[in-house]
Design a protein around this motif. Structure first.
Motif, PDB file in Angstrom:
ATOM      1  N   LEU A   1      35.725  29.177 -42.319  1.00 42.34           N
ATOM      2  CA  LEU A   1      36.223  30.024 -41.234  1.00 42.34           C
ATOM      3  C   LEU A   1      35.136  30.309 -40.182  1.00 42.34           C
ATOM      4  CD1 LEU A   1      38.419  31.697 -39.888  1.00 42.34           C
ATOM      5  CD2 LEU A   1      37.858  33.582 -41.449  1.00 42.34           C
TER       6      LEU A   1
ATOM      7  N   CYS B   1      46.956  36.040 -44.947  1.00 44.19           N
ATOM      8  CA  CYS B   1      45.953  35.409 -44.093  1.00 44.19           C
ATOM      9  C   CYS B   1      46.622  34.814 -42.852  1.00 44.19           C
ATOM     10  CB  CYS B   1      45.244  34.316 -44.896  1.00 44.19           C
ATOM     11  SG  CYS B   1      44.097  33.331 -43.926  1.00 44.19           S
TER      12      CYS B   1
ATOM     13  N   LYS C   1      46.011  32.124 -40.007  1.00 42.64           N
ATOM     14  CA  LYS C   1      45.090  30.983 -39.896  1.00 42.64           C
ATOM     15  C   LYS C   1      44.904  30.474 -38.479  1.00 42.64           C
ATOM     16  CE  LYS C   1      46.356  29.533 -44.526  1.00 42.64           C
ATOM     17  NZ  LYS C   1      46.868  28.473 -45.382  1.00 42.64           N
TER      18      LYS C   1
ATOM     19  N   TRP D   1      42.775  27.376 -38.181  1.00 42.72           N
ATOM     20  CA  TRP D   1      41.846  27.209 -39.310  1.00 42.72           C
ATOM     21  C   TRP D   1      42.550  26.472 -40.441  1.00 42.72           C
ATOM     22  CZ3 TRP D   1      41.048  31.323 -43.530  1.00 42.72           C
ATOM     23  CH2 TRP D   1      40.039  30.931 -44.414  1.00 42.72           C
ATOM     24  N   LYS D   2      41.963  25.366 -40.880  1.00 45.04           N
ATOM     25  CA  LYS D   2      42.530  24.569 -41.976  1.00 45.04           C
ATOM     26  C   LYS D   2      42.002  25.118 -43.302  1.00 45.04           C
ATOM     27  CE  LYS D   2      44.364  21.254 -39.292  1.00 45.04           C
ATOM     28  NZ  LYS D   2      44.238  21.891 -37.985  1.00 45.04           N
TER      29      LYS D   2
END
Length: 198
Positions: free
Chosen positions: A30, A173, A175, A178-179
């Motif tokens: 992250l 979460c 994302k 973000w993977k």
């Protein structure tokens, strides 16, 4: 300030590269995703990360483990006050669940980053840094510790639970780009007692 005995020491500017690595390990990629968003045209995102860590070093916020060849593990944290931080409508969506969880841990010392290079794991360094964090918290008269972990970071969660932390809340979460396999952020808290670490 707590007295540090080797191999513990306060981080220096020379540690910025290692600290960027360690922060990214702890954050499961992250931080690098965030640095990519902050990088200017043609700028290496890792440079952004190193600069951010160097800034925290200047503030004296980071302790590292160094056996003589540079930092191999690090601890960064800060006190959370009594009042929750306001979360405005323009608060970044990515960080909103994290701030919501922090707001559920008033009067605690928050473990923001606890990380170790993979080849140095399993040597008790994480537990040693957590003990230091508890000493810092007690030195500041804070009654509890807090940390947020990703639900899929099994190793980190096991470390905290082994050291007396318990789950108190979760948030889904967010994302954006973000993977990651993370589904939820988990807030863990450990109450401190005056006799701990004395």
């Amino acid at each position: 300030m707590i007295q540090l005995e080797p191999p513990l020491r306060v981080a220096s500017q020379a540690d910025a590269r290692a600290l960027a690595d360690l922060v990214n390990f702890a954050g499961q990629g992250l931080p690098l995703y965030i640095w990519e968003g902050l990088a200017k045209d043609g700028q290496d995102p890792w440079e952004v990360g190193r600069d951010r860590q160097a800034e925290r070093v200047r503030e004296g916020q980071i302790v590292v483990v160094d056996f003589g060849d540079g930092a191999v593990a690090s601890l960064t944290g800060y006190p959370i006050g009594s009042e929750p931080e306001p979360i405005a409508d323009d608060f970044p969506v990515l960080f909103r669940p994290l701030q919501e969880l922090e707001n559920q841990a008033p009067d605690s010392w928050y473990v923001n980053v606890l990380a170790c290079y993979p080849e140095h794991r399993g040597q008790g360094l994480g537990s040693r840094l957590l003990k230091l964090a508890e000493q810092i918290a007690q030195d500041q008269a804070l009654p509890r510790m807090s940390v947020i972990v990703a639900d899929n970071n099994v190793g980190a969660r096991r470390l905290y639970e082994r050291n007396g932390y318990e789950e108190v809340a979760t948030r889904a979460c967010v994302k954006e780009g973000w993977k990651a396999d993370t589904e939820n952020w988990v807030l863990l808290i450990k109450p401190l007692h005056p006799s701990d670490n004395r």
